[in-house]
Design a protein around this motif. Structure first.
Motif, PDB file in Angstrom:
ATOM      1  N   LYS A  16     -19.506  30.165 -37.573  1.00 35.38           N
ATOM      2  CA  LYS A  16     -20.346  29.752 -38.970  1.00 35.38           C
ATOM      3  C   LYS A  16     -21.850  30.336 -39.026  1.00 35.38           C
ATOM      4  O   LYS A  16     -22.883  29.621 -39.296  1.00 35.38           O
ATOM      5  N   PRO A  30       0.048  24.065 -23.006  1.00 33.70           N
ATOM      6  CA  PRO A  30       0.189  22.474 -23.082  1.00 33.70           C
ATOM      7  C   PRO A  30       1.497  22.138 -23.438  1.00 33.70           C
ATOM      8  O   PRO A  30       1.614  20.931 -23.080  1.00 33.70           O
ATOM      9  N   LYS A  32       5.159  23.132 -25.955  1.00 28.92           N
ATOM     10  CA  LYS A  32       6.004  24.372 -26.824  1.00 28.92           C
ATOM     11  C   LYS A  32       5.055  24.797 -27.684  1.00 28.92           C
ATOM     12  O   LYS A  32       4.382  24.201 -28.219  1.00 28.92           O
ATOM     13  N   SER A  34       2.658  27.664 -29.289  1.00 33.48           N
ATOM     14  CA  SER A  34       1.432  28.641 -29.039  1.00 33.48           C
ATOM     15  C   SER A  34       0.828  28.099 -27.680  1.00 33.48           C
ATOM     16  O   SER A  34       0.574  27.118 -27.358  1.00 33.48           O
ATOM     17  N   PHE A  36      -2.860  28.102 -25.826  1.00 30.96           N
ATOM     18  CA  PHE A  36      -4.149  27.775 -26.384  1.00 30.96           C
ATOM     19  C   PHE A  36      -5.122  28.499 -25.446  1.00 30.96           C
ATOM     20  O   PHE A  36      -4.954  28.600 -24.108  1.00 30.96           O
ATOM     21  N   ARG A  38      -9.140  27.734 -24.415  1.00 27.76           N
ATOM     22  CA  ARG A  38     -10.400  26.923 -24.262  1.00 27.76           C
ATOM     23  C   ARG A  38     -11.648  27.765 -24.028  1.00 27.76           C
ATOM     24  O   ARG A  38     -11.642  28.465 -23.071  1.00 27.76           O
ATOM     25  N   THR A  53     -11.485  25.224 -28.916  1.00 28.73           N
ATOM     26  CA  THR A  53     -10.164  25.274 -28.499  1.00 28.73           C
ATOM     27  C   THR A  53      -9.421  25.918 -29.720  1.00 28.73           C
ATOM     28  O   THR A  53      -9.379  25.529 -30.832  1.00 28.73           O
ATOM     29  N   LYS A  55      -5.849  28.203 -30.654  1.00 33.30           N
ATOM     30  CA  LYS A  55      -4.601  29.133 -30.431  1.00 33.30           C
ATOM     31  C   LYS A  55      -4.648  30.660 -30.148  1.00 33.30           C
ATOM     32  O   LYS A  55      -5.529  31.157 -30.823  1.00 33.30           O
TER      33      LYS A  55
ATOM     34  N   GLY B 174     -13.667  18.769 -37.878  1.00 33.79           N
ATOM     35  CA  GLY B 174     -14.348  20.165 -37.719  1.00 33.79           C
ATOM     36  C   GLY B 174     -13.393  21.284 -37.020  1.00 33.79           C
ATOM     37  O   GLY B 174     -14.239  22.151 -36.864  1.00 33.79           O
ATOM     38  N   SER B 176     -10.813  24.314 -37.131  1.00 30.16           N
ATOM     39  CA  SER B 176     -10.343  25.299 -38.093  1.00 30.16           C
ATOM     40  C   SER B 176      -9.039  25.302 -37.984  1.00 30.16           C
ATOM     41  O   SER B 176      -8.522  25.841 -36.803  1.00 30.16           O
ATOM     42  N   GLU B 182       2.704  25.614 -38.606  1.00 28.97           N
ATOM     43  CA  GLU B 182       2.693  25.226 -37.139  1.00 28.97           C
ATOM     44  C   GLU B 182       3.122  23.977 -37.075  1.00 28.97           C
ATOM     45  O   GLU B 182       3.353  23.197 -37.876  1.00 28.97           O
ATOM     46  N   GLU B 185       3.390  19.527 -32.951  1.00 22.77           N
ATOM     47  CA  GLU B 185       2.770  19.571 -31.448  1.00 22.77           C
ATOM     48  C   GLU B 185       1.876  20.296 -31.359  1.00 22.77           C
ATOM     49  O   GLU B 185       0.526  20.221 -30.566  1.00 22.77           O
ATOM     50  N   GLU B 186       1.686  21.756 -31.920  1.00 21.90           N
ATOM     51  CA  GLU B 186       0.440  22.321 -32.014  1.00 21.90           C
ATOM     52  C   GLU B 186      -0.826  21.843 -32.460  1.00 21.90           C
ATOM     53  O   GLU B 186      -1.919  22.031 -31.777  1.00 21.90           O
ATOM     54  N   ASN B 189      -2.220  19.426 -30.177  1.00 22.09           N
ATOM     55  CA  ASN B 189      -2.783  20.037 -29.118  1.00 22.09           C
ATOM     56  C   ASN B 189      -4.195  20.333 -29.494  1.00 22.09           C
ATOM     57  O   ASN B 189      -5.085  20.533 -28.483  1.00 22.09           O
ATOM     58  N   ARG B 190      -4.607  21.034 -30.872  1.00 17.61           N
ATOM     59  CA  ARG B 190      -5.866  21.496 -30.981  1.00 17.61           C
ATOM     60  C   ARG B 190      -6.794  20.103 -30.990  1.00 17.61           C
ATOM     61  O   ARG B 190      -7.811  20.445 -30.365  1.00 17.61           O
ATOM     62  N   LEU B 193      -6.437  19.104 -26.699  1.00 22.74           N
ATOM     63  CA  LEU B 193      -7.364  19.706 -25.829  1.00 22.74           C
ATOM     64  C   LEU B 193      -8.676  19.846 -26.032  1.00 22.74           C
ATOM     65  O   LEU B 193      -9.578  20.081 -25.249  1.00 22.74           O
ATOM     66  N   THR B 194      -9.235  19.588 -27.440  1.00 21.95           N
ATOM     67  CA  THR B 194     -10.598  19.738 -27.612  1.00 21.95           C
ATOM     68  C   THR B 194     -11.477  18.388 -27.585  1.00 21.95           C
ATOM     69  O   THR B 194     -12.540  18.336 -26.842  1.00 21.95           O
ATOM     70  N   GLU B 197      -8.414  15.572 -23.780  1.00 21.50           N
ATOM     71  CA  GLU B 197      -8.300  15.870 -22.456  1.00 21.50           C
ATOM     72  C   GLU B 197      -9.613  16.048 -21.713  1.00 21.50           C
ATOM     73  O   GLU B 197      -9.887  15.697 -20.640  1.00 21.50           O
TER      74      GLU B 197
END
Lengths: 187, 329
Positions: A16, A30, A32, A34, A36, A38, A53, A55, B174, B176, B182, B185-186, B189-190, B193-194, B197
């Motif tokens: 940004k 995590p 199936k 892609s 990721f 962190r 986070t 992909k 927020g 992207s 996709e 599940e993907e 996960n975004r 995981l952010t 978790e």
């Protein structure tokens, strides 16, 4: 543009419109689809950290940075004063951008520094540094508890938990990331 | 180093005596196998079998003993457990990862995943000192994935069963999300995981349960979710459990899909594509009702010893051996 999976510690990114440096990255798989990554990112201008986070296939905007040697002169309690060793130009950066670095950097020592245009993004303190023990409590006599520790202060003011056998005037190697004692260094 | 080695020795003995007293049989199955279960998320190690009188063959280091343990149960072994080494390639060498690691895996015949929670709580109790380690002590907290998403990300999964609508939620938060297609599940996960978790409760062990149906696995379904849980301790994932699915058609379909994903992913990167055994699905469908749990023992030891990294828990970490050889100095 680079793929998020290629971002490594030290990679500089524009997020940004603001420059950030990757200070930590961890791959996560995590499930199936892609994998990721962190990312822990730090803004060199504000010290703010950010977690992202992505992909590993996502695009990220990387910026070109240059590494230059800087000699650490001193700090005045608010700013670090550094000198570019190639041009002798002096620069100052707010200490808050590099929290606690005054305890890791030695006066007069030269550090590799990362710049984006004129902005200092990173001071690369080596991962392991040898410090002089400036102050150490005396070990308590008869204290034979296994793994007993005490605190010592290095010449830079860093407080480190060490085994009780470490004495004032000795040298110790410290992990600068975790600030943990690694070993005693013999002269 | 000595302390660590002795702790592991004590820990393994305690685990064995826990399961022995409950009547489980300890089994010892191969770590080298000519076929693996197709799992698209796990990269494998391969090596070659050479013999002057036999055709050479590619062999794989198992990423989990599941492939053999389930066959034993299908053959009527009853409840079993195993402590073994497992191998996952392309894993990061990091503070909680090593490509070779120790796994405790146990299957209880007649149990579902809820019974396995109770069993795992009892196992934890047997490993804990009388005082201290309060954040490791049972009973475990429990939270469904749906509830965790609602609390930590403000996302109601019931309302966002389709990828496009979940992607809008991710953008609202927020993140992207590129326009390329996709899977649900993907996108999940975004967000997970952010926001979820990293913020899961760390004061007590936490069972994250009832996984959304879109996250496919071989755990039985109940309504919109799968009877699977993962255990987080101090924020670190240490165990995974299923109420084992036993429907041959579903298992077959799943393995075919997983194999296709695996080939799709790896033919580009050139990584190992393991052979699979097409008769596995029928074998696994003949399991008695049972629930299996896998626990990462290195991580468990790390937590029990109050450490935050596997450094000093794994005696010979691969990262160290790669950089400075395998002699301890």
């Amino acid at each position: 543009m680079i793929k998020a999976g290629q971002i490594d510690k030290g990679t500089a990114l524009l997020i940004k419109g603001q420059p950030f440096v990757c200070i930590d990255r961890e791959f996560v798989n995590p499930g199936k689809g892609s994998a990721f990554v962190r990312l822990k990112l730090k803004s060199p201008s504000t010290g703010q950290t950010l977690s992202e986070t992505m992909k590993t296939q996502d695009n990220a905007e990387d910026i070109t940075v240059v590494d230059r040697d800087c000699q650490y002169l001193y700090n005045d309690g608010e700013n670090f004063h550094l000198m570019l060793t190639d041009t002798f130009e002096q620069i100052e950066v707010p200490m808050g951008n590099f929290p606690d670095y005054q305890f890791l950097m030695k006066d007069g020592e030269t550090y590799r520094c990362t710049f984006w245009e004129a902005q200092l993004l990173d001071i690369q303190v080596p991962p392991k540094v040898v410090f002089l023990v400036a102050e150490a409590e005396e070990a308590v006599k008869g204290d034979t508890v296994q793994g007993a520790t005490k605190y010592v202060t290095t010449e830079t003011g860093l407080k480190v938990r060490v085994p009780i056998f470490i004495k004032q005037g000795e040298k110790i190697r410290v992990n600068t990331e975790t600030r943990e004692y690694l070993e005693r260094v013999n002269n | 180093m000595k302390e660590t080695a002795r702790f592991r020795s004590w820990m393994n003995r305690t685990i064995r005596s826990f399961f022995d007293q409950k009547g489980y049989t300890e089994v010892d199955t191969p770590i080298l196998s000519p076929t693996l279960i197709p799992e698209s998320t796990i990269e494998n190690f391969a090596t070659r079998f050479e013999n002057p009188f036999l055709p050479s063959a590619e062999l794989y280091l198992v990423p989990s003993p599941e492939i053999f343990m389930k066959q034993l149960i299908a053959d009527g072994m009853g409840s079993i457990y195993q402590i073994s080494h497992c191998f996952r390639n392309s894993e990061q060498l990091g503070h909680i990862h090593n490509p070779e690691f120790s796994m405790l895996e146990y299957y209880t015949v007649g149990f579902d995943e809820q019974d396995s929670i109770t069993l795992t709580e009892q196992l934890f109790s047997s490993l804990l000192p009388e005082t201290g380690c309060e954040d490791l002590r049972p009973p475990f907290d429990r939270i469904s994935v749906q509830e965790a998403m609602r609390i930590h990300a403000g996302v109601d999964l019931e309302k966002h069963q389709r990828q496009a609508s979940l992607a809008d939620e991710a953008r609202r938060l927020g993140l992207s999300v590129p326009d390329e297609p996709e899977s649900w599940e993907e996108t999940f996960n975004r967000i997970f995981l952010t926001f979820v978790e990293p913020n899961l409760c760390k004061d007590r062990p936490l069972v994250l349960e009832k996984y959304p149906r879109q996250i496919e696995c071989l755990a039985n379904m109940e309504g919109n979710y799968r009877k699977r849980w993962e255990l987080y301790v101090r924020g670190v994932e240490v165990a995974n459990c299923y109420d084992e699915l036993r429907d041959q058609d579903v298992i077959e379909r799943y393995y075919i899909d997983e194999y296709a994903r695996l080939v799709g992913k790896r033919s580009e990167s050139g990584s190992v594509i393991p052979d699979t055994d097409p008769s596995l699905a029928a074998k696994f469908a003949s399991l008695p009702p049972c629930s299996g749990v896998a626990i990462g023992l290195d991580r468990l030891q790390m937590l029990l010893m109050g450490k935050t990294s596997l450094e000093g828990v794994i005696l010979f970490p691969l990262s160290g051996m790669l950089t400075s050889g395998n002699t301890r100095n």
